[in-house]
Scaffold this motif. Structure first.
Motif, PDB file in Angstrom:
ATOM      1  N   TYR A 102       0.834  -1.206   0.000  1.00  0.00           N
ATOM      2  CA  TYR A 102       0.000   0.000   0.000  1.00  0.00           C
ATOM      3  C   TYR A 102       0.872   1.261   0.000  1.00  0.00           C
ATOM      4  O   TYR A 102       0.526   2.265  -0.627  1.00  0.00           O
ATOM      5  N   VAL A 103       2.003   1.183   0.698  1.00  0.00           N
ATOM      6  CA  VAL A 103       2.921   2.331   0.716  1.00  0.00           C
ATOM      7  C   VAL A 103       3.436   2.613  -0.688  1.00  0.00           C
ATOM      8  O   VAL A 103       3.490   3.772  -1.129  1.00  0.00           O
ATOM      9  N   GLN A 109       1.214   7.139  -6.671  1.00  0.00           N
ATOM     10  CA  GLN A 109       0.172   8.115  -6.971  1.00  0.00           C
ATOM     11  C   GLN A 109       0.573   9.507  -6.491  1.00  0.00           C
ATOM     12  O   GLN A 109       0.327  10.511  -7.183  1.00  0.00           O
ATOM     13  N   PHE A 110       1.195   9.584  -5.322  1.00  0.00           N
ATOM     14  CA  PHE A 110       1.599  10.883  -4.781  1.00  0.00           C
ATOM     15  C   PHE A 110       2.621  11.565  -5.691  1.00  0.00           C
ATOM     16  O   PHE A 110       2.513  12.764  -5.980  1.00  0.00           O
ATOM     17  N   LEU A 111       3.617  10.806  -6.144  1.00  0.00           N
ATOM     18  CA  LEU A 111       4.639  11.382  -7.022  1.00  0.00           C
ATOM     19  C   LEU A 111       4.038  11.820  -8.350  1.00  0.00           C
ATOM     20  O   LEU A 111       4.422  12.860  -8.904  1.00  0.00           O
ATOM     21  N   LEU A 112       3.084  11.035  -8.863  1.00  0.00           N
ATOM     22  CA  LEU A 112       2.420  11.404 -10.115  1.00  0.00           C
ATOM     23  C   LEU A 112       1.653  12.708  -9.957  1.00  0.00           C
ATOM     24  O   LEU A 112       1.788  13.636 -10.777  1.00  0.00           O
ATOM     25  N   ILE A 183      -9.463   8.326 -25.014  1.00  0.00           N
ATOM     26  CA  ILE A 183      -8.185   9.022 -24.851  1.00  0.00           C
ATOM     27  C   ILE A 183      -8.299  10.100 -23.778  1.00  0.00           C
ATOM     28  O   ILE A 183      -7.386  10.286 -22.960  1.00  0.00           O
ATOM     29  N   ILE A 184      -9.419  10.819 -23.757  1.00  0.00           N
ATOM     30  CA  ILE A 184      -9.650  11.827 -22.714  1.00  0.00           C
ATOM     31  C   ILE A 184      -9.575  11.183 -21.334  1.00  0.00           C
ATOM     32  O   ILE A 184      -8.963  11.723 -20.404  1.00  0.00           O
ATOM     33  N   SER A 185     -10.200  10.014 -21.184  1.00  0.00           N
ATOM     34  CA  SER A 185     -10.196   9.321 -19.896  1.00  0.00           C
ATOM     35  C   SER A 185      -8.792   8.879 -19.503  1.00  0.00           C
ATOM     36  O   SER A 185      -8.437   8.894 -18.322  1.00  0.00           O
ATOM     37  N   LYS A 186      -7.968   8.509 -20.494  1.00  0.00           N
ATOM     38  CA  LYS A 186      -6.625   8.017 -20.200  1.00  0.00           C
ATOM     39  C   LYS A 186      -5.731   9.113 -19.628  1.00  0.00           C
ATOM     40  O   LYS A 186      -4.893   8.844 -18.752  1.00  0.00           O
ATOM     41  N   VAL A 187      -5.899  10.345 -20.078  1.00  0.00           N
ATOM     42  CA  VAL A 187      -5.011  11.439 -19.637  1.00  0.00           C
ATOM     43  C   VAL A 187      -5.726  12.378 -18.664  1.00  0.00           C
ATOM     44  O   VAL A 187      -5.221  13.457 -18.377  1.00  0.00           O
ATOM     45  N   ARG A 188      -6.876  11.963 -18.142  1.00  0.00           N
ATOM     46  CA  ARG A 188      -7.659  12.855 -17.283  1.00  0.00           C
ATOM     47  C   ARG A 188      -6.910  13.231 -16.009  1.00  0.00           C
ATOM     48  O   ARG A 188      -6.906  14.403 -15.601  1.00  0.00           O
ATOM     49  N   ILE A 189      -6.288  12.257 -15.347  1.00  0.00           N
ATOM     50  CA  ILE A 189      -5.598  12.533 -14.078  1.00  0.00           C
ATOM     51  C   ILE A 189      -4.477  13.542 -14.281  1.00  0.00           C
ATOM     52  O   ILE A 189      -4.382  14.545 -13.557  1.00  0.00           O
ATOM     53  N   GLU A 190      -3.612  13.285 -15.262  1.00  0.00           N
ATOM     54  CA  GLU A 190      -2.492  14.205 -15.507  1.00  0.00           C
ATOM     55  C   GLU A 190      -2.985  15.608 -15.823  1.00  0.00           C
ATOM     56  O   GLU A 190      -2.466  16.605 -15.295  1.00  0.00           O
ATOM     57  N   ALA A 191      -4.016  15.687 -16.676  1.00  0.00           N
ATOM     58  CA  ALA A 191      -4.516  17.000 -17.095  1.00  0.00           C
ATOM     59  C   ALA A 191      -5.178  17.743 -15.933  1.00  0.00           C
ATOM     60  O   ALA A 191      -4.958  18.945 -15.752  1.00  0.00           O
ATOM     61  N   CYS A 192      -5.977  17.035 -15.142  1.00  0.00           N
ATOM     62  CA  CYS A 192      -6.659  17.690 -14.016  1.00  0.00           C
ATOM     63  C   CYS A 192      -5.660  18.139 -12.953  1.00  0.00           C
ATOM     64  O   CYS A 192      -5.800  19.232 -12.381  1.00  0.00           O
ATOM     65  N   MET A 193      -4.663  17.312 -12.667  1.00  0.00           N
ATOM     66  CA  MET A 193      -3.647  17.722 -11.690  1.00  0.00           C
ATOM     67  C   MET A 193      -2.887  18.947 -12.179  1.00  0.00           C
ATOM     68  O   MET A 193      -2.593  19.855 -11.403  1.00  0.00           O
ATOM     69  N   TRP A 194      -2.576  18.983 -13.464  1.00  0.00           N
ATOM     70  CA  TRP A 194      -1.909  20.156 -14.024  1.00  0.00           C
ATOM     71  C   TRP A 194      -2.814  21.388 -13.905  1.00  0.00           C
ATOM     72  O   TRP A 194      -2.352  22.478 -13.575  1.00  0.00           O
ATOM     73  N   GLY A 195      -4.104  21.204 -14.170  1.00  0.00           N
ATOM     74  CA  GLY A 195      -5.040  22.322 -14.040  1.00  0.00           C
ATOM     75  C   GLY A 195      -5.157  22.815 -12.607  1.00  0.00           C
ATOM     76  O   GLY A 195      -5.234  24.029 -12.365  1.00  0.00           O
ATOM     77  N   ILE A 196      -5.144  21.896 -11.634  1.00  0.00           N
ATOM     78  CA  ILE A 196      -5.162  22.306 -10.224  1.00  0.00           C
ATOM     79  C   ILE A 196      -3.913  23.108  -9.895  1.00  0.00           C
ATOM     80  O   ILE A 196      -3.968  24.121  -9.184  1.00  0.00           O
ATOM     81  N   GLY A 197      -2.773  22.676 -10.445  1.00  0.00           N
ATOM     82  CA  GLY A 197      -1.538  23.414 -10.210  1.00  0.00           C
ATOM     83  C   GLY A 197      -1.599  24.825 -10.770  1.00  0.00           C
ATOM     84  O   GLY A 197      -1.126  25.777 -10.131  1.00  0.00           O
ATOM     85  N   THR A 198      -2.178  24.988 -11.966  1.00  0.00           N
ATOM     86  CA  THR A 198      -2.295  26.337 -12.531  1.00  0.00           C
ATOM     87  C   THR A 198      -3.198  27.215 -11.681  1.00  0.00           C
ATOM     88  O   THR A 198      -2.956  28.426 -11.551  1.00  0.00           O
ATOM     89  N   ALA A 199      -4.251  26.626 -11.101  1.00  0.00           N
ATOM     90  CA  ALA A 199      -5.136  27.407 -10.217  1.00  0.00           C
ATOM     91  C   ALA A 199      -4.390  27.849  -8.957  1.00  0.00           C
ATOM     92  O   ALA A 199      -4.535  28.995  -8.503  1.00  0.00           O
ATOM     93  N   ILE A 200      -3.575  26.971  -8.386  1.00  0.00           N
ATOM     94  CA  ILE A 200      -2.788  27.332  -7.207  1.00  0.00           C
ATOM     95  C   ILE A 200      -1.787  28.434  -7.556  1.00  0.00           C
ATOM     96  O   ILE A 200      -1.546  29.357  -6.767  1.00  0.00           O
TER      97      ILE A 200
END
Length: 405
Positions: A102-103, A109-112, A183-200
């Motif tokens: 689990y670690v 996931q954390f590093l990603l 394809i949208i579903s495959k890259v959703r995590i990377e794209a959303c995390m990047w979008g959260i970073g831009t908001a921060i």
């Protein structure tokens, strides 16, 4: 919203009428002095004054470290709690046991998430001098996944090596099974995390403007330019000034949905929206909530769809054919692109060891040098900005000494 800071306006007007030897300072002379100081600071850049810039940059780092050390010293309970939590996490990470599976999953996931959020922050932080990580990292990643999906007829790439490397699965799908949504579903995590970073990354302009409005202290250069723009709003004629005023008025009058509209489209003036919200004391969650929804959900899907459609199989084939149709130089330009695409196909089908075509190196070399140039420019902008911040500290200290004489 414009009434939120009425008391702060009165405080700023009162502070601007500083008394000097029994007489009030002429506002026009104060503005002229501020303008000269700002121009003097803007000349402190590496390509004009390298030694002074590096000296001020080093001193600014020392000042920031001293300030943070002082803040942490006055918050010892928080520091101790953080260190205890860190010790527990380190022990959990290194102690052997059944929990290690689990670690490792949490670590992956954390590093990603941290990687893409960090790239998003770098993209938007810095008031217009951010690193364009969408063009350098996220866009190419989405394009690679799109090309691989059409070549493999599947998005079930083996993990590992995905996402570090994309190869086709042993059992490939049938022709025509790939859809835009898969394809949208495959890259959703990377794209959303990047979008959260831009908001921060959009928060510093908001907090800077809000703090300057509440305290009445001398504002930073960007906020000072914003105040000057408001003062000369009626006389603005050029396109850039009118565009900035349009963003400011939209955010001021419409509020949450105005911020959402500005955040939902590629908008190089969004820093101005953050400054406007801070200036008019818009509640934090109103600003950040609208920014997060706009950037991490709406804008991110628009950008994803654009990249996926652009790099879909038939569009890429048409673009390569169009390059070859250019009179005279078309075939010579088309050849390295064809060889590069063929090399990528071989990698996807585990045949990269057989000898990749040399055309791949040419395009890879150009892209690598582009990344290096943009990263270097980003670092230079940070050095210049911090050096100018220290120069402003010196100017403020000199101005304070003059007033006390």
């Amino acid at each position: 919203m414009a009434e939120n800071g009425k008391n702060c306006d009165q405080r700023r007007v009162a502070m601007s009428k500083e008394q000097h030897n029994g007489n009030f300072t002429d506002p026009s002379s104060m503005n002229e002095k501020k303008r000269r100081d700002r121009e003097e600071r803007q000349n402190i850049v590496l390509w004009r004054q390298p030694l002074i810039t590096l000296q001020y940059f080093s001193l600014e780092i020392l000042v920031i470290l001293k300030e943070w050390t002082s803040k942490l010293w006055h918050r010892q309970s928080i520091v101790v709690s953080f260190l205890l939590l860190l010790a527990v996490l380190i022990a959990t990470y290194y102690v052997e046991g059944a929990h290690q599976q689990y670690v490792q999953r949490i670590e992956k996931q954390f590093l990603l998430y941290a990687y893409w959020i960090g790239l998003g922050i770098l993209s938007s932080v810095g008031l217009g001098t951010g690193l364009h990580t969408f063009l350098l990292y996220l866009g190419p990643h989405i394009a690679s996944v799109t090309l691989a999906a059409y070549e493999c007829n599947s998005v079930n790439f083996p993990e590992p090596p995905y996402p570090d490397q994309i190869i086709c699965p042993d059992e490939e799908g049938t022709e025509g099974t790939i859809s835009l949504w898969s394809i949208i579903s495959k890259v959703r995590i990377e794209a959303c995390m990047w979008g959260i970073g831009t908001a921060i990354g959009e928060l510093p302009p908001y907090f800077m403007a809000r703090a300057a409005r509440l305290s009445g202290a001398e504002p930073d250069d960007e906020y000072q330019e914003f105040e000057e723009m408001l003062e000369h709003a009626e006389s603005a004629q050029d396109f850039a000034s009118r565009a900035k005023l349009a963003v400011q008025r939209l955010v001021q009058k419409v509020g949450f949905f105005g911020i959402l509209a500005c955040a939902s489209i590629p908008n190089p003036l969004f820093d101005l929206a953050g400054i406007t919200c801070g200036h008019f004391l818009v509640p934090f969650w109103t600003f950040f909530g609208a920014t997060l929804i706009g950037k991490a959900i709406i804008k991110m899907h628009i950008q994803k769809i654009f990249v996926i459609v652009t790099f879909s199989k038939h569009i890429v084939e048409q673009m390569v054919a169009f390059i070859g149709a250019v009179p005279g130089i078309g075939p010579s330009l088309q050849k390295p692109f064809q060889e590069y695409l063929e090399a990528q196909r071989q990698k996807l089908h585990h045949r990269s060891e057989a000898g990749a075509p040399q055309g791949e190196n040419w395009l890879s070399w150009v892209f690598e040098k582009l990344v290096v140039v943009m990263v270097c420019y980003f670092i230079l902008s940070i050095i210049n900005s911090m050096a100018q911040s220290y120069a402003k500290r010196i100017q403020q200290r000199l101005n304070s000494e003059e007033k006390t004489k």
